[in-house]
Design an enzyme around this catalytic site. Structure first.
Site, mmCIF file in Angstrom:
data_model
loop_
_atom_site.group_PDB
_atom_site.id
_atom_site.type_symbol
_atom_site.label_atom_id
_atom_site.label_comp_id
_atom_site.label_asym_id
_atom_site.label_seq_id
_atom_site.Cartn_x
_atom_site.Cartn_y
_atom_site.Cartn_z
ATOM 1 N N HIS A 1 66.959 20.657 -33.194
ATOM 2 C CA HIS A 1 68.037 21.743 -32.642
ATOM 3 C C HIS A 1 68.476 20.995 -31.748
ATOM 4 O O HIS A 1 68.237 21.099 -30.622
ATOM 5 C CB HIS A 1 66.822 22.850 -32.505
ATOM 6 N N GLU B 1 71.556 22.086 -30.797
ATOM 7 C CA GLU B 1 71.409 24.013 -29.326
ATOM 8 C C GLU B 1 70.667 24.077 -28.567
ATOM 9 O O GLU B 1 71.086 24.813 -27.513
ATOM 10 C CB GLU B 1 72.005 25.306 -30.813
ATOM 11 N N CYS C 1 67.220 22.632 -39.406
ATOM 12 C CA CYS C 1 65.855 22.824 -39.587
ATOM 13 C C CYS C 1 65.894 23.324 -40.904
ATOM 14 O O CYS C 1 65.651 22.339 -42.091
ATOM 15 C CB CYS C 1 65.488 23.748 -38.695
#
Length: 511
Positions: free
Chosen positions: A169, A171, A79
């Site tokens: 993202h 994660e 990001c």
């Protein structure tokens, strides 16, 4: 020194989640401030640049010198980190027409690139950004796009080590193959061997404590909780009876907790002394209702009691503490521009006041990792599986001023709640549970008489490390049984309510 992936934190809400995902691969990860990136040594195998609330176009946006890390180890920007890489090497980053937030599907995936190996076309990812990379740097290769983002993943060519960026993202749970992407980076690209286990952590930490402490003595205040217990056993394994433990009854523990936990500690072979200072704490708290004032009072009295007892131990130069990673992350803004969330739960000022240095063997572990280390140390499951309990004890579950009668009422109600959770099998399905005594009174009817007594709130949450939490959907039948038993058996309570708030926006404790 274990292999590790360094996460450079620019203040993202997801930074800690990146660290957790890497540790799930049995690789150590460490979060460092974007304002102070350490020198790259042999233990650092790769670097991840996190997201950020900033725009790279902001005048005050963090802009570290990336030349210090590029070419030394592989680098992945997520990001903001990706936008920073793109902008620094000649790309065009600009605000999007609309904030891109939510699920998206990857298109034109170049899965021959090692970063996207095994990542499918149409793979769902999670977006959360206001800027977009409109044009890549001249030396870049596009690796994937989405319907709204032309450059969702890219690699920069011309470096000795891989440099890549992604605008989504990996994660978060919503990125379906995110774990695979992180594994590609950590294991395949950074060549981490994945041998950071509980057993390896114990072996390394015990040796570090031996070297750190030498022949000195360590003083440690135990609370009966998981963190302080695991920390104490690690220190004890390293230095034996050089560790002197003190267990203080502040009058704010759960029902019968002082005697039960003290007996458990002695059964573990710890060199421990118990002190009943309940009257001292309750007297000091008399008339105080402000939450921060109550916390500070408990901290001050604990320091006084602890310091007085510690004077009896000669040659003590170290203070052991059960500080864990979320304590550090939530307490002090040292990992980037993120805001301070809460006061440190450990006793501030004590090491400096007593001239002691700190031994904190758990300060890089999340709560679930602490439990795994505790299991590897063969700690009694009755302590290891206990729910977290706040440092100030029941003081933060009694809203308003503290009295001995209120403590007794709450202890009785809490004991009923916890016992019925255990009997029903819900205790081990719940991360933390407790009862809150509310500072209001409500009308009730018992028999033929009206009552005007206190309500209590039940709180039970699911969590991994306390940084986020969901309320537990306990069965109605169990809630009814708990409510009936508390109202019938605890004098002073005539109403029971159930807290169904999540964290955020609410906290787990009420104060």
């Amino acid at each position: 020194m274990p292999q590790k992936i360094l996460i450079v934190d620019f203040g993202s809400q997801y930074t800690q989640l990146i660290a957790r995902r890497i540790r799930e691969l049995n690789v150590f990860s460490d979060i460092v401030s974007c304002y102070k990136i350490p020198e790259i040594d042999d233990s650092i195998k790769g670097i991840i640049l996190s997201g950020s609330p900033f725009s790279v176009k902001d005048e005050k946006a963090p802009q570290p010198d990336l030349q210090e890390i590029l070419n030394k180890v592989p680098v992945l920007g997520i990001c903001y980190g990706a936008q920073l890489l793109a902008q620094n090497f000649g790309g065009n980053v600009a605000p999007s027409n609309k904030r891109e937030y939510g699920k998206a599907a990857l298109r034109s995936v170049i899965n021959s690139h090692p970063l996207l190996n095994g990542i499918n076309e149409e793979s769902q990812v999670w977006m959360s950004h206001a800027d977009s990379i409109l044009a890549l740097p001249p030396n870049a290769q596009n690796l994937a796009k989405t319907d709204s983002i032309p450059n969702a993943a890219f690699a920069l060519n011309g470096f000795d080590k891989m440099v890549a960026g992604i605008q989504f993202h990996p994660e978060v749970y919503h990125s379906i193959q995110g774990k695979k992407l992180i594994e590609n980076f950590v294991i395949d690209i950074c060549n981490c061997d994945g041998n950071w286990t509980s057993e390896a952590y114990i072996q390394t930490t015990v040796q570090q404590i031996k070297e750190q402490v030498g022949t000195d003595k360590v003083i440690m205040g135990l609370s009966g909780g998981v963190d302080s217990t695991v920390a104490a056993i690690l220190i004890h394994r390293a230095i034996g009876d050089q560790l002197h433990c003190i267990f203080v009854d502040n009058g704010l523990l759960r029902k019968a907790e002082y005697t039960e936990v003290l007996a458990s500690y002695k059964g573990m072979g710890l060199n421990i002394k118990g002190l009943d200072a309940s009257e001292l704490f309750l007297n000091a708290l008399s008339g105080k209702s402000d939450p921060e004032e109550k916390r500070k009072t408990i901290g001050r009295v604990f320091i006084e009691v602890f310091e007085e007892e510690s004077k009896k131990i000669d040659n003590a130069k170290w203070l052991g503490q059960g500080t864990i990673y979320p304590d550090i992350i939530e307490s002090v803004s040292v990992h980037g521009p993120s805001a301070k969330i809460k006061s440190h739960h450990n006793v501030g000022g004590l090491p400096e006041k007593m001239g002691l240095s700190l031994v904190e063997p758990l300060q890089k572990l999340f709560k679930d990792e602490v439990r795994r280390v505790g299991a590897a140390l063969n700690i009694d499951p009755n302590i290891l599986n206990r729910h977290p309990f706040p440092g100030p004890g029941l003081a933060v579950r009694i809203l308003g001023d503290i009295t001995k009668d209120k403590v007794k009422i709450l202890q009785e109600a809490d004991a009923i709640f916890i016992d019925l959770l255990k009997q029903s099998g819900w205790y081990d399905k719940t991360w933390q549970a407790g009862v809150v005594l509310l500072p209001v009174k409500s009308v009730g009817v018992m028999g033929d008489e009206r009552t005007y007594e206190n309500p209590v709130a039940l709180r039970a949450v699911h969590s991994t490390d306390g940084m986020t939490a969901e309320w537990v959907q306990l069965p109605y039948e169990l809630l009814a049984e708990i409510s009936n038993k508390i109202i019938n058996e605890v004098k002073g309570i005539n109403r029971v309510v159930y807290d169904i708030s999540t964290k955020p926006p609410a906290t787990i404790e009420w104060e």
